[in-house]
Design an enzyme around this catalytic site. Structure first.
Site, mmCIF file in Angstrom:
data_model
loop_
_atom_site.group_PDB
_atom_site.id
_atom_site.type_symbol
_atom_site.label_atom_id
_atom_site.label_comp_id
_atom_site.label_asym_id
_atom_site.label_seq_id
_atom_site.Cartn_x
_atom_site.Cartn_y
_atom_site.Cartn_z
ATOM 1 N N ASN A 297 -24.626 -20.777 90.203
ATOM 2 C CA ASN A 297 -25.235 -19.551 90.722
ATOM 3 C C ASN A 297 -26.743 -19.631 90.537
ATOM 4 O O ASN A 297 -27.253 -20.611 90.000
ATOM 5 C CB ASN A 297 -24.627 -18.317 90.039
ATOM 6 C CG ASN A 297 -24.849 -18.354 88.543
ATOM 7 O OD1 ASN A 297 -25.981 -18.302 88.081
ATOM 8 N ND2 ASN A 297 -23.774 -18.464 87.783
ATOM 9 N N ASP B 231 -17.142 -16.343 87.063
ATOM 10 C CA ASP B 231 -15.886 -15.654 86.754
ATOM 11 C C ASP B 231 -14.680 -16.559 86.970
ATOM 12 O O ASP B 231 -13.652 -16.391 86.341
ATOM 13 C CB ASP B 231 -15.763 -14.393 87.617
ATOM 14 C CG ASP B 231 -16.803 -13.352 87.234
ATOM 15 O OD1 ASP B 231 -17.097 -13.252 86.031
ATOM 16 O OD2 ASP B 231 -17.342 -12.667 88.131
ATOM 17 N N LYS C 76 -14.101 -38.402 93.175
ATOM 18 C CA LYS C 76 -14.816 -37.646 94.203
ATOM 19 C C LYS C 76 -13.884 -37.333 95.380
ATOM 20 O O LYS C 76 -13.181 -38.224 95.870
ATOM 21 C CB LYS C 76 -16.008 -38.482 94.678
ATOM 22 C CG LYS C 76 -16.890 -37.748 95.637
ATOM 23 C CD LYS C 76 -18.032 -38.599 96.127
ATOM 24 C CE LYS C 76 -18.692 -37.908 97.293
ATOM 25 N NZ LYS C 76 -19.424 -38.819 98.133
ATOM 26 N N PRO D 35 -12.761 -17.607 80.841
ATOM 27 C CA PRO D 35 -12.792 -16.651 79.731
ATOM 28 C C PRO D 35 -14.023 -15.768 79.860
ATOM 29 O O PRO D 35 -15.056 -16.196 80.385
ATOM 30 C CB PRO D 35 -12.911 -17.553 78.497
ATOM 31 C CG PRO D 35 -13.468 -18.836 78.998
ATOM 32 C CD PRO D 35 -12.991 -18.975 80.417
ATOM 33 N N ASP D 36 -13.905 -14.529 79.400
ATOM 34 C CA ASP D 36 -15.067 -13.632 79.390
ATOM 35 C C ASP D 36 -15.696 -13.719 78.000
ATOM 36 O O ASP D 36 -15.122 -13.236 77.022
ATOM 37 C CB ASP D 36 -14.630 -12.202 79.724
ATOM 38 C CG ASP D 36 -15.832 -11.321 79.962
ATOM 39 O OD1 ASP D 36 -16.715 -11.283 79.090
ATOM 40 O OD2 ASP D 36 -15.896 -10.679 81.028
ATOM 41 N N ILE D 37 -16.854 -14.335 77.919
ATOM 42 C CA ILE D 37 -17.472 -14.600 76.611
ATOM 43 C C ILE D 37 -17.871 -13.287 75.937
ATOM 44 O O ILE D 37 -17.610 -13.080 74.745
ATOM 45 C CB ILE D 37 -18.682 -15.545 76.750
ATOM 46 C CG1 ILE D 37 -18.184 -16.942 77.104
ATOM 47 C CG2 ILE D 37 -19.468 -15.644 75.460
ATOM 48 C CD1 ILE D 37 -18.353 -17.354 78.486
ATOM 49 N N PHE E 120 -25.216 -7.867 79.700
ATOM 50 C CA PHE E 120 -25.973 -7.461 80.876
ATOM 51 C C PHE E 120 -24.974 -7.067 81.953
ATOM 52 O O PHE E 120 -23.813 -7.490 81.921
ATOM 53 C CB PHE E 120 -26.829 -8.626 81.394
ATOM 54 C CG PHE E 120 -28.152 -8.713 80.701
ATOM 55 C CD1 PHE E 120 -29.309 -8.256 81.306
ATOM 56 C CD2 PHE E 120 -28.242 -9.263 79.423
ATOM 57 C CE1 PHE E 120 -30.529 -8.324 80.664
ATOM 58 C CE2 PHE E 120 -29.461 -9.341 78.767
ATOM 59 C CZ PHE E 120 -30.601 -8.877 79.400
ATOM 60 N N LYS F 86 -15.394 -4.055 78.456
ATOM 61 C CA LYS F 86 -15.704 -5.284 77.707
ATOM 62 C C LYS F 86 -15.810 -5.011 76.203
ATOM 63 O O LYS F 86 -15.831 -5.926 75.404
ATOM 64 C CB LYS F 86 -16.995 -5.910 78.207
ATOM 65 C CG LYS F 86 -16.915 -6.326 79.678
ATOM 66 C CD LYS F 86 -17.703 -7.571 79.956
ATOM 67 C CE LYS F 86 -17.653 -7.896 81.436
ATOM 68 N NZ LYS F 86 -18.048 -9.265 81.729
#
Ligand code: CTP
Length: 401
Positions: free
Chosen positions: A209, A277, A287, A304-306, A324, A342
């Protein structure tokens, strides 16, 4: 009191420069390491040799010195310091600092630094009182430069008034005070995540990203500057390691989680990384080739959501967990919901829709969402956001316990 602190003492050209010898001694008695830069004018009043003898270090005078630049570039001079102290600071050097002029070593170091700066002005009383000097001083103070002195007294020019360099003892005491108040997080441990993630598709391709990592890196630097022992877990970025921060470089969301878990326990955790995500469920070992069968079908798996994992109730839960919320619509509403599900204490919500230029940009507009409500911060640089956040964290001492 100043043990382990490194002071870069910049001596500009005024009769008060002779007092800088005494100042080097006072600072060293308090435990500081002192390295000196002398301007051409300063060297008219005081010899680099006597400074070298008292500081027990090389003294730097020239911007364009081949040996100095090879051994110790002007950028490195400030990087190696915890505080830049200008004493005496002439009206001329204050003016250069105000306007960003960099035409000798001292002014170049002062422009090229991101460290704290303290000045001890010394000049004739009329020069001191002149609106130009006073305006310059106000500008410098607004930028965070600390000022010690000047004092009132007899001047070398035969006049009496305000403009004498503060006494070396008082300057050394101001330096000690500065470190005491500027390290409110000393003894605390902080963990920061930063940057994008790279989720492999095959050995040469990945999903990423547009996060630059600037915000997270600036936060780690701000916490470290306030004395926290700071670990920065960063996805791939082009940024240099922030000074005084323990940097762990990783690639994927799962790497970030593992590195964060290894860094626990900490007092405060701040998740600024733009974590993917989803990842490709089974990254190919070889490849992927376009062999006529059409595009590959990538099956995705959830990462995983840290933030949620650090905020989950556990013995190792940091006292303060901050995340954030990158949103493109309904910023506050979404941030509130994110904070709830969260389980973190604060969410710093920001609008990252392309029109704002926030993602990958230099500035940020933050809304701090906590159980107490919403604080709207004005638009400011990511460094300023980091400083403000670190100051807010330092106010939460009882929660950090
Ligand atoms: N975060 C995290 N681990 C993830 C995803 C997000 O630690 N796998 C953290 C981010 O570092 C940030 C916060 O969670 O502090 C919110 O990130 P954001 O991208 O706004 O939210 P998401 O959880 O991805 O939710 P959505 O994409 O649905 O808005």
């Amino acid at each position: 009191m100043l043990h382990g602190k490194r002071i870069l003492l910049i001596i500009s050209g005024g009769i008060a420069a002779y007092k800088s010898l005494e100042l080097v001694r006072r600072l060293r008695e308090r435990g500081a390491a002192v390295r000196c830069v002398v301007t051409r004018g300063g060297a008219q009043f005081i010899t680099p040799l006597s400074l070298a003898a008292l500081s027990e270090d090389k003294v730097y005078t020239e911007l364009f010195s081949l040996t100095d630049e090879a051994e110790m570039g002007h950028i490195q001079l400030s990087r190696d310091a915890d505080l830049l102290l200008v004493a005496p600071a002439t009206a001329d050097l204050l003016a250069k600092m105000t306007h960003g002029q960099a035409d000798d070593l001292a002014s170049t170091v002062l422009l090229a630094t991101d460290k704290d700066v303290m000045v001890a002005p010394a000049m004739n009383m009329r020069m001191w009182e002149h609106p130009a000097t006073q305006d310059n001083l106000r500008t410098l103070q607004a930028r965070g430069v600390r000022v010690v002195g000047p004092e009132e007294g007899d001047m070398a020019c035969g006049e009496y008034g305000l403009g004498r360099l503060a006494e070396p003892d008082d300057i050394a005491a101001a330096v000690s005070d500065f470190f005491q108040t500027s390290a409110p997080l000393s003894g605390r441990h902080a963990l920061v995540t930063s940057g994008p993630t790279h989720e492999p598709i095959d050995p040469v391709r990945y999903i990423a990203n547009r996060s630059s990592g600037r915000q997270g890196h600036a936060i780690a630097a701000a916490l470290a500057r306030r004395g926290a022992t700071t670990t920065l877990v960063s996805g791939p970025t082009n940024l240099p390691d922030p000074p005084g921060v323990n940097v762990v470089r990783v690639e994927s969301a799962r790497d970030i989680l593992a590195a964060c878990e290894a860094a626990l326990p900490v007092d405060v955790a701040i998740c600024a990384a733009a974590v993917a995500d989803w990842r490709v469920a089974r990254a190919a070992n070889e490849k992927l080739k376009k062999n006529g069968g059409g595009p590959p079908k990538l099956e995705m798996a959830e990462n995983p959501d840290i933030l949620a994992s650090l905020a989950a109730p556990a013995n190792t839960r940091p006292g303060l967990v901050i995340g954030f919320a990158a949103e493109t619509e309904l910023v506050i509403e979404n941030a509130r919901a994110k904070r709830e599900h969260k389980g973190c204490d604060w969410i710093l919500a920001n609008d990252v829709s392309p029109k704002t230029g926030t993602f990958g940009g230099e500035e940020n507009t933050i809304h701090l969402v906590s159980a107490e409500g919403v604080e709207d911060w004005p638009r400011m640089s990511k460094t300023a956001v980091a400083n403000r956040l670190a100051d807010r964290v330092a106010e939460m001492q009882e929660i950090l316990e």
